[in-house]
Design a protein around this motif. Structure first.
Motif, PDB file in Angstrom:
ATOM      1  N   HIS A 180       0.818  -1.202   0.000  1.00 45.16           N
ATOM      2  CA  HIS A 180       0.000   0.000   0.000  1.00 45.16           C
ATOM      3  C   HIS A 180       0.858   1.260   0.000  1.00 45.16           C
ATOM      4  O   HIS A 180       0.454   2.297  -0.543  1.00 45.16           O
ATOM      5  CB  HIS A 180      -0.932   0.013   1.219  1.00 45.16           C
ATOM      6  CG  HIS A 180      -2.107  -0.897   1.078  1.00 45.16           C
ATOM      7  ND1 HIS A 180      -2.248  -2.049   1.806  1.00 45.16           N
ATOM      8  CD2 HIS A 180      -3.192  -0.836   0.271  1.00 45.16           C
ATOM      9  CE1 HIS A 180      -3.383  -2.650   1.458  1.00 45.16           C
ATOM     10  NE2 HIS A 180      -3.967  -1.941   0.530  1.00 45.16           N
ATOM     11  N   ASN A 187      -8.493  -1.417   3.800  1.00 43.59           N
ATOM     12  CA  ASN A 187      -7.710  -0.890   2.693  1.00 43.59           C
ATOM     13  C   ASN A 187      -7.428  -1.951   1.640  1.00 43.59           C
ATOM     14  O   ASN A 187      -6.797  -1.664   0.622  1.00 43.59           O
ATOM     15  CB  ASN A 187      -6.382  -0.306   3.197  1.00 43.59           C
ATOM     16  CG  ASN A 187      -6.550   1.066   3.834  1.00 43.59           C
ATOM     17  OD1 ASN A 187      -7.615   1.685   3.746  1.00 43.59           O
ATOM     18  ND2 ASN A 187      -5.511   1.543   4.493  1.00 43.59           N
ATOM     19  N   ARG A 209     -10.895  -0.772  -0.693  1.00 49.31           N
ATOM     20  CA  ARG A 209     -10.104   0.026  -1.629  1.00 49.31           C
ATOM     21  C   ARG A 209     -10.697   0.065  -3.047  1.00 49.31           C
ATOM     22  O   ARG A 209     -11.092  -0.951  -3.598  1.00 49.31           O
ATOM     23  CB  ARG A 209      -8.684  -0.551  -1.699  1.00 49.31           C
ATOM     24  CG  ARG A 209      -7.708   0.315  -2.500  1.00 49.31           C
ATOM     25  CD  ARG A 209      -6.349  -0.366  -2.607  1.00 49.31           C
ATOM     26  NE  ARG A 209      -6.367  -1.550  -3.450  1.00 49.31           N
ATOM     27  CZ  ARG A 209      -6.039  -2.766  -3.032  1.00 49.31           C
ATOM     28  NH1 ARG A 209      -5.665  -2.974  -1.797  1.00 49.31           N
ATOM     29  NH2 ARG A 209      -6.083  -3.790  -3.878  1.00 49.31           N
ATOM     30  N   LEU A 225      -8.293   5.799   1.352  1.00 50.70           N
ATOM     31  CA  LEU A 225      -7.662   4.797   2.207  1.00 50.70           C
ATOM     32  C   LEU A 225      -7.552   5.315   3.640  1.00 50.70           C
ATOM     33  O   LEU A 225      -7.340   6.499   3.879  1.00 50.70           O
ATOM     34  CB  LEU A 225      -6.262   4.460   1.683  1.00 50.70           C
ATOM     35  CG  LEU A 225      -6.165   3.718   0.344  1.00 50.70           C
ATOM     36  CD1 LEU A 225      -4.708   3.563  -0.061  1.00 50.70           C
ATOM     37  CD2 LEU A 225      -6.833   2.345   0.437  1.00 50.70           C
TER      38      LEU A 225
END
Length: 236
Positions: free
Chosen positions: A66, A125, A151, A158
């Motif tokens: 991420h 996320n 996401r 996020l």
């Protein structure tokens, strides 16, 4: 009854809606499929397109996929490049699902909480496609559907942005004061603070616990077992 057990009981009694992070409290998504390797693969793909310079030196050392995605989005927000990179991460997450490790006590806790009338949602996320795939494998879809929020290619949402938590609360018609969010990262804690919901940190080791404490979490458990035991006792 210990102070922690008393506090767990208080949180459970106050919560009418329980929001869950996915990777951590429900499972270890990359238990058998290294997150560090996924981050490296994303960087290799960028390098193959001649975009190695997009990432600063410290960003290239990250083990968090991420973080790679966020770094590229900061420089090229809402671009086709970000969209393709996000899809590549989603595909890597999907490949990780078969080897994901369920968090101890998570499955029975989810089923028990649903059975006693709480409404559950996921705010993550990770890609919702990945969450649905995992839940289907564990036969847990009915405990959450349709409330899975995660996401998209709009990476500004996020966590620590509370967007996914707020979406869940709005869709379920719940006030923040009625909700408990279970998460395992500082960004989860920050998102809960922003959304105005109660937060319970899940820390599977001391390092995770310290990070949560530093982020301002006041209620932390090292296992989900106390929650399950409290729920089961309450049903007798």
């Amino acid at each position: 009854m210990t102070a922690q057990r008393e506090r767990v009981r208080e949180l459970i009694e106050q919560a009418r809606v329980v929001l869950w992070d996915f990777d951590g409290p429900i499972c270890r998504l990359f238990a058998g499929h290294s997150a560090e390797r996924v981050a490296a693969e994303l960087m290799e793909w960028l390098e193959g397109r001649g975009l190695h310079g997009l990432l600063a030196e410290d960003e290239r050392r990250t083990a968090d996929p991420h973080a790679v995605l966020r770094a590229v989005d900061r420089r090229h927000p809402d671009s086709d490049l970000v969209a393709e990179l996000e899809e590549r991460l989603t595909q890597a997450e999907l490949r990780a699902v078969p080897s994901a490790w369920p968090t101890a006590y998570a499955d029975p806790l989810i089923r028990t909480w649903t059975a006693v009338g709480a409404r559950l949602a996921i705010a993550t996320n990770n890609s919702p496609r990945v969450v649905h795939s995992y839940l289907a494998d564990r036969r847990l879809v009915d405990c959450f559907a349709p409330h899975v929020y995660g996401r998209t290619q709009e990476l500004r949402h996020l966590k620590p942005n509370p967007h996914y938590l707020n979406r869940a609360l709005t869709a379920m018609g719940a006030a923040p004061s009625q909700a408990l969010f279970i998460g395992d990262t500082p960004t989860d804690c920050q998102a809960a603070q922003e959304a105005g919901v109660m937060f319970l940190g899940y820390a599977r080791n001391e390092r995770k616990g310290k990070l949560l404490l530093d982020a301002g979490a006041t209620d932390i458990v090292g296992s989900l077992e106390p929650l399950l035991n409290t729920l089961r006792t309450a049903r007798r």
